[in-house]
Scaffold this motif. Structure first.
Motif, PDB file in Angstrom:
ATOM      1  N   PHE A   5     -29.856  48.291   8.118  1.00 23.38           N
ATOM      2  CA  PHE A   5     -29.721  47.236   9.123  1.00 23.38           C
ATOM      3  C   PHE A   5     -28.420  46.472   8.936  1.00 23.38           C
ATOM      4  CE2 PHE A   5     -34.399  46.453  10.485  1.00 23.38           C
ATOM      5  CZ  PHE A   5     -34.501  47.799  10.802  1.00 23.38           C
ATOM      6  N   LEU A   6     -28.046  46.228   7.676  1.00 23.28           N
ATOM      7  CA  LEU A   6     -26.814  45.495   7.394  1.00 23.28           C
ATOM      8  C   LEU A   6     -25.598  46.270   7.892  1.00 23.28           C
ATOM      9  CD1 LEU A   6     -25.771  42.914   5.976  1.00 23.28           C
ATOM     10  CD2 LEU A   6     -25.493  44.291   3.906  1.00 23.28           C
ATOM     11  N   GLU A  46     -18.391  40.773  15.701  1.00 21.52           N
ATOM     12  CA  GLU A  46     -18.745  40.319  17.045  1.00 21.52           C
ATOM     13  C   GLU A  46     -20.252  40.177  17.219  1.00 21.52           C
ATOM     14  OE1 GLU A  46     -16.909  43.016  19.742  1.00 21.52           O
ATOM     15  OE2 GLU A  46     -14.918  42.124  19.537  1.00 21.52           O
ATOM     16  N   ASN A  47     -21.029  41.015  16.528  1.00 27.05           N
ATOM     17  CA  ASN A  47     -22.484  40.910  16.633  1.00 27.05           C
ATOM     18  C   ASN A  47     -22.977  39.549  16.137  1.00 27.05           C
ATOM     19  OD1 ASN A  47     -22.784  43.559  17.617  1.00 27.05           O
ATOM     20  ND2 ASN A  47     -22.704  44.378  15.540  1.00 27.05           N
ATOM     21  N   TYR A  48     -22.464  39.098  14.998  1.00 21.28           N
ATOM     22  CA  TYR A  48     -22.862  37.804  14.455  1.00 21.28           C
ATOM     23  C   TYR A  48     -22.323  36.659  15.302  1.00 21.28           C
ATOM     24  CZ  TYR A  48     -24.648  40.105  10.298  1.00 21.28           C
ATOM     25  OH  TYR A  48     -25.382  40.900   9.448  1.00 21.28           O
ATOM     26  N   PHE A  70     -29.983  40.133  14.069  1.00 15.87           N
ATOM     27  CA  PHE A  70     -30.953  39.054  13.957  1.00 15.87           C
ATOM     28  C   PHE A  70     -31.945  39.308  12.828  1.00 15.87           C
ATOM     29  CE2 PHE A  70     -34.423  36.339  15.855  1.00 15.87           C
ATOM     30  CZ  PHE A  70     -33.767  35.150  15.597  1.00 15.87           C
ATOM     31  N   VAL A  71     -32.291  40.576  12.581  1.00 20.43           N
ATOM     32  CA  VAL A  71     -33.144  40.904  11.437  1.00 20.43           C
ATOM     33  C   VAL A  71     -32.485  40.468  10.131  1.00 20.43           C
ATOM     34  CG1 VAL A  71     -34.091  42.819  10.091  1.00 20.43           C
ATOM     35  CG2 VAL A  71     -34.363  42.797  12.564  1.00 20.43           C
ATOM     36  N   ILE A  72     -31.184  40.738  10.013  1.00 16.49           N
ATOM     37  CA  ILE A  72     -30.456  40.327   8.809  1.00 16.49           C
ATOM     38  C   ILE A  72     -30.415  38.806   8.699  1.00 16.49           C
ATOM     39  CG2 ILE A  72     -28.218  40.375   7.645  1.00 16.49           C
ATOM     40  CD1 ILE A  72     -29.722  43.011   7.575  1.00 16.49           C
ATOM     41  N   ILE A  73     -30.224  38.124   9.832  1.00 18.95           N
ATOM     42  CA  ILE A  73     -30.119  36.662   9.817  1.00 18.95           C
ATOM     43  C   ILE A  73     -31.402  36.012   9.315  1.00 18.95           C
ATOM     44  CG2 ILE A  73     -29.885  34.618  11.291  1.00 18.95           C
ATOM     45  CD1 ILE A  73     -27.918  36.187  12.989  1.00 18.95           C
TER      46      ILE A  73
END
Length: 304
Positions: free
Chosen positions: A35-36, A61-63, A274-277
């Motif tokens: 995922f990361l 850009e995703n973050y 978002f899973v990582i966040i």
């Protein structure tokens, strides 16, 4: 005394143990690494596949897109505030309950313990719970995220077992000096109970942080839904779209409408991000509680 030399069988046994532990560790860690890598990779490039450990086309850009989404930010802060309030409140209230149940002079202690235990054997179900929350006027409010999560009899039993192992002479000497029960609890019992307190706090914090059920069924206001609920909503709507080919779903539609503001951002990449966040805070907190956690899980396993 010299160090005992390991035999060939001992070395083989140790090597096999380390190998199995390494395999289990990699098995548990790989989904997070995957995922990361996807979260730091260009979304359209990730659709080609072939990414396993490292991003192929690195990007932030995703973050950037994730933290500019108002729903994600609101749900993230709701989860943070809820986790802090419930973890602190539940740990302290459970400690007070466990301390009372651990006092052998408590009148009717056996019956009180049986009453608490008996109520844990049955659940009213979703509909009675919904009716109860409605009568308490906590539906669709912040309190429905906090109040039901403050009590856990299982955690109280763990704390009670730990309190039973604290020598009675400590509290008795404090009472002789004129200390009240509350003073004994705050000044003697609580400082000695940091291992079990940290363990319970970790259990409660992780459980509350990952709880999506409460926000899904008892909250309709999107501004009050926690991060886990929002993530579950995104995944469910994406799965529904992939099966039906439809373009419905408010969370995914909002992302698709704003997707062109940043190149290389796709709904799938945002979900991975978002899973990582929502996973990162728990991973960051755990190392600081690990030494207490290791001590706390051994509560009651040894007797002097």
């Amino acid at each position: 005394m010299g160090v005992r030399k390991l035999s060939a069988a001992d070395r083989m046994y140790t090597s096999v143990n380390y190998l199995l532990l390494l395999i289990f560790c990699l098995t548990a860690l790989y989904p997070f690494i995957y995922f990361l890598a996807l979260s730091f990779n260009d979304g359209y490039d990730a659709m080609k596949g072939g990414i396993y450990f490292f991003p192929r086309v690195s990007t932030l850009e995703n973050y950037s897109k994730a933290f500019h989404n108002p729903h994600i930010l609101k749900s993230f802060w709701i989860s943070i505030s809820r986790t802090v309030v419930v973890t602190v409140g539940s740990t302290l209230l459970t400690a007070l309950l466990a301390y009372g149940l651990s006092r052998k002079g408590l009148p009717g202690r056996k019956y009180i313990v049986f009453f608490f235990f008996f109520t844990t054997l049955f659940s009213g179900g979703l509909i009675p719970t919904f009716i109860l929350y409605r009568e308490l006027h906590i539906l669709n409010t912040y309190w429905v995220l906090v109040l039901p999560s403050l009590y856990s009899f299982f955690n109280a039993i763990i704390m009670k077992t730990f309190f039973d192992g604290i020598p009675l002479g400590l509290s008795e000497s404090a009472r002789i000096d004129g200390a009240s029960e509350l003073s004994v609890f705050w000044r003697i019992i609580l400082p000695l109970s940091m291992p079990v307190m940290a363990t319970i706090a970790l259990f409660v914090g992780v459980g509350v942080w990952n709880d999506w059920f409460t926000g899904q069924f008892f909250i309709q206001n999107e501004n009050l839904q926690p991060a886990a609920t929002f993530l579950n909503k995104m995944i469910s709507e994406a799965s529904f779209q992939s099966m039906t080919g439809s373009s419905s779903g408010s969370a995914i539609q909002n992302m698709n409408q704003n997707q062109m503001t940043l190149r290389g951002v796709t709904p799938e990449a945002l979900r991975m991000t978002f899973v990582i966040i929502i996973t990162a805070p728990i991973i960051c907190v755990y190392p600081f509680l690990q030494k207490y956690f290791v001590k706390g899980v051994l509560v009651g396993s040894l007797k002097e």
